[in-house]
Design an enzyme around this catalytic site. Structure first.
Site, PDB file in Angstrom:
ATOM      1  N   SER A 159       0.871  -1.182   0.000  1.00  0.00           N
ATOM      2  CA  SER A 159       0.000   0.000   0.000  1.00  0.00           C
ATOM      3  C   SER A 159       0.900   1.221   0.000  1.00  0.00           C
ATOM      4  O   SER A 159       2.052   1.145   0.470  1.00  0.00           O
ATOM      5  CB  SER A 159      -0.861   0.019   1.267  1.00  0.00           C
ATOM      6  OG  SER A 159      -1.508   1.271   1.404  1.00  0.00           O
ATOM      7  N   TYR A 172      -1.784  -0.302  10.640  1.00  0.00           N
ATOM      8  CA  TYR A 172      -1.881  -0.662   9.218  1.00  0.00           C
ATOM      9  C   TYR A 172      -0.600  -0.233   8.499  1.00  0.00           C
ATOM     10  O   TYR A 172       0.001  -1.010   7.758  1.00  0.00           O
ATOM     11  CB  TYR A 172      -3.113   0.020   8.593  1.00  0.00           C
ATOM     12  CG  TYR A 172      -3.361  -0.337   7.144  1.00  0.00           C
ATOM     13  CD1 TYR A 172      -3.899  -1.574   6.796  1.00  0.00           C
ATOM     14  CD2 TYR A 172      -3.065   0.557   6.115  1.00  0.00           C
ATOM     15  CE1 TYR A 172      -4.133  -1.911   5.459  1.00  0.00           C
ATOM     16  CE2 TYR A 172      -3.297   0.237   4.787  1.00  0.00           C
ATOM     17  CZ  TYR A 172      -3.832  -0.997   4.462  1.00  0.00           C
ATOM     18  OH  TYR A 172      -4.063  -1.326   3.131  1.00  0.00           O
TER      19      TYR A 172
HETATM   20  N1  LIG Z   1      -8.688  -0.582  -1.143  1.00  0.00           N
HETATM   21  C1  LIG Z   1      -7.618   0.196  -1.063  1.00  0.00           C
HETATM   22  O1  LIG Z   1      -7.704   1.442  -1.198  1.00  0.00           O
HETATM   23  C2  LIG Z   1      -6.250  -0.390  -0.810  1.00  0.00           C
HETATM   24  C3  LIG Z   1      -5.158   0.473  -0.937  1.00  0.00           C
HETATM   25  C4  LIG Z   1      -3.882  -0.030  -0.732  1.00  0.00           C
HETATM   26  C5  LIG Z   1      -3.699  -1.361  -0.426  1.00  0.00           C
HETATM   27  N2  LIG Z   1      -4.794  -2.187  -0.302  1.00  0.00           N
HETATM   28  C6  LIG Z   1      -4.521  -3.577   0.032  1.00  0.00           C
HETATM   29  O2  LIG Z   1      -5.021  -4.416  -0.992  1.00  0.00           O
HETATM   30  C7  LIG Z   1      -5.432  -5.665  -0.462  1.00  0.00           C
HETATM   31  C8  LIG Z   1      -6.878  -5.937  -0.847  1.00  0.00           C
HETATM   32  O3  LIG Z   1      -7.669  -4.870  -0.347  1.00  0.00           O
HETATM   33  P1  LIG Z   1      -9.204  -4.680  -0.722  1.00  0.00           P
HETATM   34  O4  LIG Z   1      -9.448  -3.209  -0.736  1.00  0.00           O
HETATM   35  O5  LIG Z   1      -9.560  -5.496  -1.901  1.00  0.00           O
HETATM   36  O6  LIG Z   1      -9.874  -5.281   0.619  1.00  0.00           O
HETATM   37  P2  LIG Z   1     -11.274  -6.024   0.841  1.00  0.00           P
HETATM   38  O7  LIG Z   1     -11.487  -5.971   2.315  1.00  0.00           O
HETATM   39  O8  LIG Z   1     -12.327  -5.454  -0.044  1.00  0.00           O
HETATM   40  O9  LIG Z   1     -10.983  -7.515   0.378  1.00  0.00           O
HETATM   41  C9  LIG Z   1     -10.048  -8.307   1.071  1.00  0.00           C
HETATM   42  C10 LIG Z   1     -10.336  -9.781   0.829  1.00  0.00           C
HETATM   43  O10 LIG Z   1      -9.378 -10.521   1.600  1.00  0.00           O
HETATM   44  C11 LIG Z   1     -10.060 -11.499   2.366  1.00  0.00           C
HETATM   45  N3  LIG Z   1      -9.319 -11.745   3.601  1.00  0.00           N
HETATM   46  C12 LIG Z   1      -9.227 -10.931   4.674  1.00  0.00           C
HETATM   47  N4  LIG Z   1      -8.481 -11.495   5.626  1.00  0.00           N
HETATM   48  C13 LIG Z   1      -8.083 -12.694   5.153  1.00  0.00           C
HETATM   49  C14 LIG Z   1      -7.306 -13.745   5.679  1.00  0.00           C
HETATM   50  N5  LIG Z   1      -6.806 -13.676   6.917  1.00  0.00           N
HETATM   51  N6  LIG Z   1      -7.073 -14.828   4.917  1.00  0.00           N
HETATM   52  C15 LIG Z   1      -7.612 -14.923   3.679  1.00  0.00           C
HETATM   53  N7  LIG Z   1      -8.371 -13.962   3.133  1.00  0.00           N
HETATM   54  C16 LIG Z   1      -8.603 -12.861   3.858  1.00  0.00           C
HETATM   55  C17 LIG Z   1     -11.426 -10.902   2.626  1.00  0.00           C
HETATM   56  O11 LIG Z   1     -12.393 -11.880   2.972  1.00  0.00           O
HETATM   57  C18 LIG Z   1     -11.711 -10.206   1.311  1.00  0.00           C
HETATM   58  O12 LIG Z   1     -12.316 -11.072   0.384  1.00  0.00           O
HETATM   59  C19 LIG Z   1      -5.204  -5.558   1.051  1.00  0.00           C
HETATM   60  O13 LIG Z   1      -3.956  -6.118   1.391  1.00  0.00           O
HETATM   61  C20 LIG Z   1      -5.194  -4.067   1.298  1.00  0.00           C
HETATM   62  O14 LIG Z   1      -4.465  -3.731   2.456  1.00  0.00           O
HETATM   63  C21 LIG Z   1      -6.064  -1.731  -0.485  1.00  0.00           C
END
Ligand SMILES: NC(=O)c1ccc[n+]([C@@H]2O[C@H](COP(=O)([O-])OP(=O)(O)OC[C@H]3O[C@@H](n4cnc5c(N)ncnc54)[C@H](O)[C@@H]3O)[C@@H](O)[C@H]2O)c1
Length: 268
Positions: A159, A172
């Protein structure tokens, strides 16, 4: 007439594949000819409207195979079983995408960060991905030594929070900074073994994770926070992962790629 068998593709494992960025990554990999195993802590075989089984239908409509796997990446004792399931189904493992991650259940100022939230985030975001990578890498090395297949690769979805301070979610940021160093360490260690390791740093991406702070980011984006002037979409990240997985950056192991609409640009 019998249905013509599809040519097996290279195989990717994507964690957190049931929604959001993970789902976007799976779909872009499938478009590029990968068969995919998707791991998610939410596993609801009867739900085909959302989650892993919706993703399965979408991937199959693109002509590729998808193996839905229920599992918690923080449960490091289950990692070998997850990877056994992938190799059992597809007979190979070419790409690992460490995408699963969690945000704090409640945003708190750094002076109020709790040890419980710290441990939860470190355990899923950093510890889980580190040890899953360790185990996948051992298998990839074995395959390289046997001379099988194209060069494998590993992608870490960190991120911008790995380097941008948000004092209302310190745990985080720390977990993503730790994950970023894990990517560097694995890149260093695996380079001589022919395995590319990359870090993708998404910016503000429209998913369920950010749905609760949509109004805040809508305003910040309208006021210029993101130079490209829009929310990122899961497919923006997915396309970057697919390019890495296909070997487009074969001489760039250790690279960090921001998918943030230019938030990496220092501005005056
Ligand atoms: N959305 C953003 O703006 C953003 C920005 C930077 C980084 N990220 C990173 O991208 C990744 C995905 O984020 P997102 O926005 O799609 O999140 P989200 O919460 O929409 O989806 C995350 C998915 O991961 C699954 N998950 C959570 N914990 C888990 C575990 N312990 N084992 C297996 N599966 C698990 C959830 O059930 C979900 O399906 C994350 O690592 C997040 O930190 C997101």
């Amino acid at each position: 007439m019998t249905k013509r068998a599809r040519k097996p593709g290279p195989v990717a494992v994507v964690t957190g594949a049931g929604r959001g960025i993970g789902r976007g990554i799976v779909i872009e990999l499938a478009r590029e000819g990968f068969d995919v195993a998707g791991i998610d802590i939410v596993f609801e075989p009867r739900n085909t409207k959302k989650g892993l089984f919706e993703v399965k239908n979408t991937v199959e409509a693109l002509g590729r195979r998808f193996l839905p796997l229920g599992g918690d990446v923080a449960d490091i004792g289950a990692h070998e079983l997850m990877l056994d399931a992938v190799e059992g189904e597809f007979g190979r493992l070419d790409v690992l995408v460490n995408n699963a991650g969690v945000a704090p259940a409640k945003r708190r100022d750094i002076l109020g960060t709790t040890a419980e939230s710290w441990d939860r985030l470190m355990s899923v975001n950093a510890r889980g991905a580190f040890f899953l990578t360790q185990k996948a890498a051992r298998r990839m090395i074995g395959r390289r030594e046997a001379g099988n297949g194209a060069p494998p690769c590993i992608v870490f979805i960190t991120s911008i929070s790995a380097v941008v301070s948000s004092t209302a979610r310190a745990e985080y940021c720390v977990s993503k900074a730790a994950l970023s160093m894990a990517a560097t360490l694995f890149a260093h260690a695996l380079a001589p073994l022919g395995i590319g390791v990359y870090e993708i740093r998404p910016g503000i991406i429209a998913t369920d994770m950010t749905a609760g702070v949509k109004g805040k980011y809508d305003r910040l984006i309208a006021h210029g926070l993101v130079p490209q002037g829009r929310w990122g979409q899961p497919e923006d990240v997915g396309r970057a992962v697919a390019a890495l997985a296909k070997g487009a950056f074969a001489f760039s192991t250790g690279a960090v790629i921001e998918v943030s609409g230019g938030m990496n640009i220092r501005r005056l």
